[in-house]
Design a protein around this motif. Structure first.
Motif, PDB file in Angstrom:
ATOM      1  N   LYS A  62     -11.509  12.947   9.854  1.00 25.89           N
ATOM      2  CA  LYS A  62     -12.573  13.292  10.801  1.00 25.89           C
ATOM      3  C   LYS A  62     -12.252  14.614  11.526  1.00 25.89           C
ATOM      4  N   LYS A  63     -10.980  14.915  11.684  1.00 24.47           N
ATOM      5  CA  LYS A  63     -10.551  16.057  12.493  1.00 24.47           C
ATOM      6  C   LYS A  63     -10.530  17.336  11.647  1.00 24.47           C
ATOM      7  N   THR A  64     -10.798  18.443  12.318  1.00 28.69           N
ATOM      8  CA  THR A  64     -10.852  19.756  11.652  1.00 28.69           C
ATOM      9  C   THR A  64      -9.535  20.526  11.854  1.00 28.69           C
ATOM     10  N   ILE A  65      -9.424  21.627  11.143  1.00 26.36           N
ATOM     11  CA  ILE A  65      -8.267  22.513  11.326  1.00 26.36           C
ATOM     12  C   ILE A  65      -8.212  22.989  12.777  1.00 26.36           C
ATOM     13  N   GLU A  66      -9.348  23.269  13.351  1.00 29.00           N
ATOM     14  CA  GLU A  66      -9.399  23.717  14.760  1.00 29.00           C
ATOM     15  C   GLU A  66      -8.895  22.600  15.686  1.00 29.00           C
ATOM     16  N   ASP A  67      -9.292  21.351  15.410  1.00 24.04           N
ATOM     17  CA  ASP A  67      -8.786  20.221  16.213  1.00 24.04           C
ATOM     18  C   ASP A  67      -7.258  20.165  16.134  1.00 24.04           C
ATOM     19  N   MET A  68      -6.744  20.345  14.903  1.00 25.16           N
ATOM     20  CA  MET A  68      -5.286  20.264  14.718  1.00 25.16           C
ATOM     21  C   MET A  68      -4.592  21.319  15.576  1.00 25.16           C
ATOM     22  N   CYS A  69      -5.093  22.547  15.513  1.00 29.39           N
ATOM     23  CA  CYS A  69      -4.444  23.643  16.245  1.00 29.39           C
ATOM     24  C   CYS A  69      -4.563  23.443  17.757  1.00 29.39           C
ATOM     25  N   GLU A  70      -5.733  23.009  18.211  1.00 24.12           N
ATOM     26  CA  GLU A  70      -5.907  22.783  19.666  1.00 24.12           C
ATOM     27  C   GLU A  70      -4.971  21.675  20.150  1.00 24.12           C
ATOM     28  N   ASP A  71      -4.855  20.610  19.367  1.00 24.05           N
ATOM     29  CA  ASP A  71      -4.009  19.475  19.791  1.00 24.05           C
ATOM     30  C   ASP A  71      -2.525  19.839  19.738  1.00 24.05           C
ATOM     31  N   VAL A  72      -2.121  20.594  18.703  1.00 21.75           N
ATOM     32  CA  VAL A  72      -0.719  21.022  18.634  1.00 21.75           C
ATOM     33  C   VAL A  72      -0.408  21.975  19.799  1.00 21.75           C
ATOM     34  N   TRP A  73      -1.334  22.888  20.075  1.00 19.09           N
ATOM     35  CA  TRP A  73      -1.065  23.841  21.145  1.00 19.09           C
ATOM     36  C   TRP A  73      -0.963  23.133  22.506  1.00 19.09           C
ATOM     37  N   ARG A  74      -1.810  22.121  22.738  1.00 21.97           N
ATOM     38  CA  ARG A  74      -1.741  21.382  24.010  1.00 21.97           C
ATOM     39  C   ARG A  74      -0.370  20.719  24.135  1.00 21.97           C
ATOM     40  N   TRP A  75       0.093  20.068  23.029  1.00 23.30           N
ATOM     41  CA  TRP A  75       1.416  19.418  23.027  1.00 23.30           C
ATOM     42  C   TRP A  75       2.519  20.447  23.256  1.00 23.30           C
ATOM     43  N   GLN A  76       2.476  21.548  22.478  1.00 23.14           N
ATOM     44  CA  GLN A  76       3.585  22.514  22.544  1.00 23.14           C
ATOM     45  C   GLN A  76       3.605  23.249  23.880  1.00 23.14           C
ATOM     46  N   ALA A  89       0.878  -1.181   0.000  1.00 26.79           N
ATOM     47  CA  ALA A  89       0.000   0.000   0.000  1.00 26.79           C
ATOM     48  C   ALA A  89       0.909   1.223   0.000  1.00 26.79           C
ATOM     49  N   LEU A  90       0.772   2.037  -1.037  1.00 25.75           N
ATOM     50  CA  LEU A  90       1.563   3.264  -1.155  1.00 25.75           C
ATOM     51  C   LEU A  90       0.664   4.421  -0.710  1.00 25.75           C
ATOM     52  N   LEU A  91       0.977   5.001   0.428  1.00 26.64           N
ATOM     53  CA  LEU A  91       0.113   6.056   0.986  1.00 26.64           C
ATOM     54  C   LEU A  91       0.734   7.420   0.731  1.00 26.64           C
ATOM     55  N   ARG A  92       0.038   8.257  -0.048  1.00 26.50           N
ATOM     56  CA  ARG A  92       0.539   9.582  -0.413  1.00 26.50           C
ATOM     57  C   ARG A  92      -0.095  10.615   0.504  1.00 26.50           C
ATOM     58  N   TYR A  93       0.720  11.028   1.506  1.00 22.17           N
ATOM     59  CA  TYR A  93       0.229  11.993   2.494  1.00 22.17           C
ATOM     60  C   TYR A  93       0.258  13.392   1.899  1.00 22.17           C
ATOM     61  N   PHE A  94      -0.642  14.222   2.310  1.00 23.19           N
ATOM     62  CA  PHE A  94      -0.546  15.641   2.012  1.00 23.19           C
ATOM     63  C   PHE A  94       0.173  16.312   3.181  1.00 23.19           C
ATOM     64  N   ASN A  95      -0.416  17.198   3.920  1.00 22.75           N
ATOM     65  CA  ASN A  95       0.385  17.871   4.953  1.00 22.75           C
ATOM     66  C   ASN A  95       0.003  17.436   6.365  1.00 22.75           C
ATOM     67  N   PRO A  96       0.761  16.534   6.967  1.00 21.58           N
ATOM     68  CA  PRO A  96       0.413  16.033   8.308  1.00 21.58           C
ATOM     69  C   PRO A  96       0.675  17.099   9.375  1.00 21.58           C
ATOM     70  N   VAL A  97      -0.302  17.350  10.224  1.00 20.91           N
ATOM     71  CA  VAL A  97      -0.131  18.239  11.373  1.00 20.91           C
ATOM     72  C   VAL A  97      -0.974  17.688  12.516  1.00 20.91           C
ATOM     73  N   GLY A  98      -0.844  18.288  13.706  1.00 23.49           N
ATOM     74  CA  GLY A  98      -1.651  17.834  14.837  1.00 23.49           C
ATOM     75  C   GLY A  98      -0.805  17.060  15.827  1.00 23.49           C
TER      76      GLY A  98
END
Ligand code: WQD
Length: 337
Positions: free
Chosen positions: A314-328, A171-180
């Motif tokens: 399933k996750k939104t841009i807002e989810d990504m930012c909230e999760d990154v901010w919690r980690w950072q 399976a060749l998985l072509r990712y776009f831009n991973p964040v979160g």
């Protein structure tokens, strides 16, 4: 299944390890820790409640790789390991070709020697070159930098191996831009040095490690002039790997290629605003000239993965930012802290 996760201590690999274990698979990690911090292993064991075997060596070493396969009885491989910085690949092409292709040679040789017939391969939208907008999997592949060429070449290598060894499944998985980041905030993206990518850089500005975001151009033909990308939450990306692995188990097709993206574009300034909402205050930025090699717009056509894997983001841009901010905010110095 018992799965070897190459690069399993890295950003996408570590998030995938958690979901593999949650799905009932056994996991063994191999990582040379050239772009990962061993601290993540303890975090993964705490999050999964189980001990996780991890081996530290370079996958270009065929003897060590085959020895690992001899001592473990793997059912499949998820292959994340590889250098991935576009700019660095231009400066060090031999390192990129030797490392990225050499690790794949070793893994596939070891798989064939020990009858392991399934591999999920971490590819990238970068194989669409400058024609990433709305790309479907049948589009021609090419690259504009050595890193991208290593992905184009690895995909071709695996397609050729599948012809010679028809029992194998890829399976060749072509990712776009991973964040979160994982919602616990205990693991996340932890780039070494100055972040190349947008969201980790914004996060480091927000936590006070950098003074401002440099926005690379606002004169593109896009909604607000800034670059548009298809950002995918790393949790959604990890789920795509589980779905692809399990699809290989029941597949009679030798090589599957799937885009993993949302199908939606988000501009730099739209991402910045979403991050400011997660942080609760403005984040300083400056518009500067375009970055060499950047394209205006990239977003996926994920309809093949949606239909064939039953997978979608399933996750939104807002989810990504909230999760990154919690980690950072919980780890201002990343894992080193
Ligand atoms: C996104 C947007 C920048 C940083 C890269 C690799 C690609 C893949 C994903 C591996 C662009 C802008 C960025 C900054 C900015 N990796 N930007 N200021 O370039 O789309 O893709 O990562 O497969 O191969 O090329 O991601 O996050 O670097 O940039 O304005 O400090 O943010 O111009 O429009 P990119 P990115």
């Amino acid at each position: 299944m018992k799965i070897l996760v190459s690069g399993g201590a890295g950003y996408i690999g570590s998030h995938t390890v958690i979901q593999l274990i949650a799905a009932g698979h056994d996991v063994v990690i191999v990582d040379n820790f050239s772009n990962a911090n061993p601290t993540v292993l303890g975090r993964l064991e705490a999050l999964t409640g189980t001990s996780i075997a991890a081996h530290s060596f370079d996958l270009t070493d065929l003897d060590k790789t085959e020895h690992l396969f001899a001592t473990e009885d793997f059912d499949g491989v998820i292959h994340f390991a590889g250098h991935k910085a576009v700019g660095e690949s231009v400066e060090k092409p031999l390192d990129y070709y030797e490392n990225n292709l050499g690790s794949t040679f070793s893994l596939v040789r070891a798989m064939q020697r020990y009858d392991v017939d399934k591999m999920v391969f971490s590819s990238s939208a970068t194989v669409y070159g400058e024609e990433q907008a709305g790309a479907t999997e049948d589009r021609r592949t090419y690259a504009t930098n050595p890193y991208g060429w290593t992905k184009v070449m690895q995909e071709q290598i695996l397609r050729d191996v599948a012809v010679a060894a028809p029992q194998m499944r890829f399976a060749l998985l072509r990712y776009f831009n991973p964040v979160g980041a994982h919602p616990s905030g205990t693991i996340g993206e932890d780039p070494s040095g100055i972040p190349n990518n947008l969201v980790p850089f914004i996060a480091q500005v927000a936590v006070g490690k950098r003074d401002r975001l440099l926005v690379f151009g606002d004169d593109y033909d896009t909604v607000d002039g800034t670059g548009v990308r298809d950002y995918i939450h790393v949790e959604d990306l990890a789920a795509g790997h589980i779905a692809a692995l399990e699809a290989l188990e029941r597949s009679d097709v030798a090589v599957h290629t799937w885009n993993l993206g949302s199908g939606r574009g988000t501009s730099v300034l739209e991402m910045l605003r979403a991050f400011e909402k997660a942080v609760g205050r403005p984040i300083p930025y400056e518009i500067v000239p375009r970055r060499a090699g950047d394209i205006a717009t990239s977003y996926a056509d994920p309809s093949k993965a949606n239909a064939e894997l039953g997978w979608s983001t399933k996750k939104t841009i807002e989810d990504m930012c909230e999760d990154v901010w919690r980690w950072q905010s919980q780890n201002p110095q990343g894992f080193a802290g």
